[in-house]
Motif scaffolding. Structure first.
Motif, PDB file in Angstrom:
ATOM      1  N   PRO A  67      30.161  35.433 -28.243  1.00  0.00           N
ATOM      2  CA  PRO A  67      29.782  34.021 -28.194  1.00  0.00           C
ATOM      3  C   PRO A  67      29.853  33.442 -26.779  1.00  0.00           C
ATOM      4  O   PRO A  67      29.024  32.613 -26.408  1.00  0.00           O
ATOM      5  CB  PRO A  67      30.799  33.346 -29.111  1.00  0.00           C
ATOM      6  N   LYS A  85      26.808  34.637 -24.827  1.00  0.00           N
ATOM      7  CA  LYS A  85      25.590  33.991 -25.317  1.00  0.00           C
ATOM      8  C   LYS A  85      25.577  32.501 -25.024  1.00  0.00           C
ATOM      9  O   LYS A  85      24.580  31.830 -25.236  1.00  0.00           O
ATOM     10  CB  LYS A  85      25.466  34.188 -26.828  1.00  0.00           C
ATOM     11  N   PHE A 106      32.628  28.887 -30.000  1.00  0.00           N
ATOM     12  CA  PHE A 106      32.878  27.962 -31.097  1.00  0.00           C
ATOM     13  C   PHE A 106      34.217  27.248 -30.958  1.00  0.00           C
ATOM     14  O   PHE A 106      34.478  26.280 -31.662  1.00  0.00           O
ATOM     15  CB  PHE A 106      32.831  28.700 -32.435  1.00  0.00           C
ATOM     16  N   THR A 110      27.530  30.323 -26.606  1.00  0.00           N
ATOM     17  CA  THR A 110      27.772  29.604 -27.869  1.00  0.00           C
ATOM     18  C   THR A 110      29.208  29.744 -28.343  1.00  0.00           C
ATOM     19  O   THR A 110      29.446  30.065 -29.505  1.00  0.00           O
ATOM     20  CB  THR A 110      26.823  30.134 -28.962  1.00  0.00           C
TER      21      THR A 110
END
Length: 73
Positions: free
Chosen positions: A59, A62, A66, A64
């Motif tokens: 993540p 990328k 969380f 992204t």
């Protein structure tokens, strides 16, 4: 896995590796990871890009994540 002493290396293999290293040194890339495999066609390469020190595909790589607050606070 074969013992390193049991692997045959020819002049073409050495020339190919030197070519990879010279091209990398002349590029703007900052990191290089080389993995070899008998499961792919000889002479093929795969390039993966990531930003930072995160694992490729994570993540963070990328963009992204969380669990990170993106605020400037």
């Amino acid at each position: 896995m074969a013992d390193i002493k049991d692997i045959e290396v020819n002049d073409a293999d050495i020339d190919n590796m030197l070519n990879v290293l010279e091209n990398f040194g002349a590029s703007n890339e900052g990191r290089l990871k080389i993995q070899t495999s008998d499961e792919v066609e000889a002479g093929t390469t795969d390039t993966k890009y990531h930003y930072g020190r995160c694992d490729v595909g994570s993540p963070f790589a990328k963009g992204t994540p969380f669990d990170v607050d993106n605020g400037c606070g």
